[in-house]
Design an enzyme around this catalytic site. Structure first.
Site, PDB file in Angstrom:
ATOM      1  CG  ASP A  15      18.549 -16.189 -61.723  1.00 32.58           C
ATOM      2  OD1 ASP A  15      18.577 -17.068 -60.847  1.00 32.58           O
ATOM      3  OD2 ASP A  15      17.521 -15.530 -61.993  1.00 32.58           O
ATOM      4  N   GLY A  16      19.649 -19.050 -62.488  1.00 37.46           N
ATOM      5  CA  GLY A  16      19.044 -20.183 -63.191  1.00 37.46           C
ATOM      6  C   GLY A  16      19.641 -21.548 -62.866  1.00 37.46           C
ATOM      7  CG  ASN A  17      23.209 -21.983 -60.530  1.00 36.37           C
ATOM      8  OD1 ASN A  17      23.514 -21.701 -61.684  1.00 36.37           O
ATOM      9  ND2 ASN A  17      23.929 -21.603 -59.488  1.00 36.37           N
ATOM     10  CG  HIS A  32      23.195 -24.094 -56.321  1.00 34.14           C
ATOM     11  ND1 HIS A  32      22.861 -22.903 -56.912  1.00 34.14           N
ATOM     12  CD2 HIS A  32      22.156 -24.394 -55.492  1.00 34.14           C
ATOM     13  CE1 HIS A  32      21.677 -22.507 -56.458  1.00 34.14           C
ATOM     14  NE2 HIS A  32      21.226 -23.401 -55.612  1.00 34.14           N
ATOM     15  CB  THR A  61      20.271  -8.941 -48.727  1.00 29.92           C
ATOM     16  OG1 THR A  61      19.575  -8.281 -49.782  1.00 29.92           O
ATOM     17  CG2 THR A  61      21.561  -8.210 -48.473  1.00 29.92           C
ATOM     18  CG  LEU A 126      39.293  -9.381 -63.906  1.00 26.79           C
ATOM     19  CD1 LEU A 126      38.663  -8.531 -65.002  1.00 26.79           C
ATOM     20  CD2 LEU A 126      38.845 -10.836 -64.032  1.00 26.79           C
ATOM     21  CD  GLU A 205      23.992   0.306 -73.409  1.00 26.00           C
ATOM     22  OE1 GLU A 205      23.094  -0.356 -73.954  1.00 26.00           O
ATOM     23  OE2 GLU A 205      23.986   1.550 -73.354  1.00 26.00           O
TER      24      GLU A 205
HETATM   25  C1  IPE Z   1      19.562 -13.064 -58.015  1.00 23.52           C
HETATM   26  O1  IPE Z   1      18.901 -14.236 -58.352  1.00 23.52           O
HETATM   27  C2  IPE Z   1      20.684 -13.341 -57.066  1.00 23.52           C
HETATM   28  C3  IPE Z   1      21.794 -14.129 -57.609  1.00 23.52           C
HETATM   29  C4  IPE Z   1      21.928 -14.538 -58.841  1.00 23.52           C
HETATM   30  C5  IPE Z   1      22.831 -14.409 -56.682  1.00 23.52           C
HETATM   31  P1  IPE Z   1      17.574 -14.694 -57.599  1.00 23.52           P
HETATM   32  O2  IPE Z   1      17.180 -15.992 -58.182  1.00 23.52           O
HETATM   33  O3  IPE Z   1      17.766 -14.650 -56.129  1.00 23.52           O
HETATM   34  O4  IPE Z   1      16.571 -13.527 -58.013  1.00 23.52           O
HETATM   35  P2  IPE Z   1      14.995 -13.503 -58.106  1.00 23.52           P
HETATM   36  O5  IPE Z   1      14.471 -13.988 -56.782  1.00 23.52           O
HETATM   37  O6  IPE Z   1      14.606 -14.406 -59.232  1.00 23.52           O
HETATM   38  O7  IPE Z   1      14.657 -12.082 -58.406  1.00 23.52           O
HETATM   39  C1  IPE Z   2      21.298 -18.595 -58.983  1.00 22.32           C
HETATM   40  O1  IPE Z   2      20.466 -19.662 -59.311  1.00 22.32           O
HETATM   41  C2  IPE Z   2      22.133 -18.857 -57.762  1.00 22.32           C
HETATM   42  C3  IPE Z   2      21.693 -18.140 -56.561  1.00 22.32           C
HETATM   43  C4  IPE Z   2      20.711 -17.284 -56.510  1.00 22.32           C
HETATM   44  C5  IPE Z   2      22.412 -18.408 -55.341  1.00 22.32           C
HETATM   45  P1  IPE Z   2      19.084 -19.907 -58.579  1.00 22.32           P
HETATM   46  O2  IPE Z   2      19.325 -20.728 -57.362  1.00 22.32           O
HETATM   47  O3  IPE Z   2      18.377 -18.615 -58.333  1.00 22.32           O
HETATM   48  O4  IPE Z   2      18.316 -20.755 -59.655  1.00 22.32           O
HETATM   49  P2  IPE Z   2      16.814 -20.544 -60.131  1.00 22.32           P
HETATM   50  O5  IPE Z   2      16.674 -19.111 -60.515  1.00 22.32           O
HETATM   51  O6  IPE Z   2      15.943 -20.903 -58.974  1.00 22.32           O
HETATM   52  O7  IPE Z   2      16.666 -21.454 -61.297  1.00 22.32           O
HETATM   53 MG    MG Z   3      17.125 -17.471 -59.434  1.00 21.44          MG
END
Ligand code: IPE
Ligand code: IPE
Ligand code: MG
Length: 255
Positions: A15-17, A32, A61, A126, A205
């Site tokens: 998460d966090g891209n 991304h 989803t 793996l 964990e």
């Molecule tokens: C969870 O991240 C899904 C993926 C990392 C693929 P999201 O960015 O979609 O989750 P929420 O909306 O912050 O809970």
């Molecule tokens: C995770 O990064 C990738 C996907 C959920 C596809 P995000 O696109 O959720 O990036 P943030 O959380 O908005 O920073």
């Molecule tokens: Mg996100």
């Protein structure tokens, strides 16, 4: 470095891209791009450290609600990753699989994904799983439906349902005794599951890191495994060594 306890199955919420990119004045897609570039190093490090199964949350989803241009970028990056990394994954003996609603993906994505999964299916190293259009609630609802259909067909009886049997109806069934997750890592500072592997991670964990996924290096992955290594997993049983919350060291207990 020796890790006394290596998780067999690690699941990562990458998460966090978007925030990573925004924080640097770039459009979300750039995050991304950088994020997809991180995957290969983590796969290699997981394998090197002795992890048996690695599940990566690539698309939920709920992510279908994102704007179309962002969706197009994500699918294009997935295709590029598979085209670029397939040979290397083959060399590393990595077995690739996908969990989620694969039939919702467009034909052009499936045309790359399905042959790649097929090509790597004979590998014995793996177990790499991409969760794509994956949601735990969908998975559990689907499992209930499939079981009910088997009951109607007379293949199963309702009284047969058990935790082990439910596992056979989940998308993760192929992983067999590796389907239980030992360690969940989530990047970007969020501390929630976002509908990821709720059943399989029942006794996992958790390691949450403030780093966004594009900054999550193999060294940080190793640190997460070190943190796991120091955890005492009890599964509802009794403690084997006394560790008092808030104190750094505990006294050993006699058996
Ligand atoms: C969870 O991240 C899904 C993926 C990392 C693929 P999201 O960015 O979609 O989750 P929420 O909306 O912050 O809970
Ligand atoms: C995770 O990064 C990738 C996907 C959920 C596809 P995000 O696109 O959720 O990036 P943030 O959380 O908005 O920073
Ligand atoms: Mg996100």
């Amino acid at each position: 470095m020796h890790l006394p306890q290596v998780p067999r199955h690690v699941a990562i919420i990458m998460d966090g891209n978007g925030r990573w990119a925004a924080g640097r004045g770039h459009p979300r897609f750039f995050g991304h791009v950088r994020g997809s570039g991180r995957v290969k190093g983590i796969v290699r490090e997981a394998d090197r450290l002795g992890v048996k199964a690695l599940t990566l949350f690539a698309f939920s989803t709920e992510n279908w609600s994102r704007p179309d241009p962002e969706l197009r970028i994500l699918w294009s990056l997935l295709k590029k990753f598979l085209q670029r990394e397939q040979e290397e994954l083959l060399r590393q003996n990595v077995r690739l699989r996908v969990i989620g609603e694969v039939d919702r993906l467009s034909v052009d994505v499936r045309q790359v994904l399905e042959p790649a999964v097929e090509r790597l299916s004979g590998n014995t190293g793996l177990q790499l799983t991409f969760a794509i259009s994956y949601g735990s609630r969908k998975e559990l609802a689907r499992a209930s439906r499939l079981f009910a259909e088997d009951c109607v067909r007379g293949i199963r009886r309702p009284g047969e349902m058990s935790e082990a049997l439910l596992g056979e109806y989940l998308w993760t069934a192929d992983l067999g005794d590796l389907s239980d997750v030992d360690l969940v890592i989530r990047t970007s500072g969020e501390q929630r599951m976002s509908n990821f592997l709720l059943w399989q991670a029942a006794y996992a964990e958790y390691v949450f890191t403030e780093l966004c996924w594009p900054d999550f290096t193999p060294d940080r992955f190793r640190e997460a495994l070190e943190a796991y290594s120091g955890r005492e997993r009890r599964f509802g049983g009794l403690v084997t060594r006394l560790s008092v919350p808030g104190e750094t060291s505990g006294k050993g207990l006699k058996a």
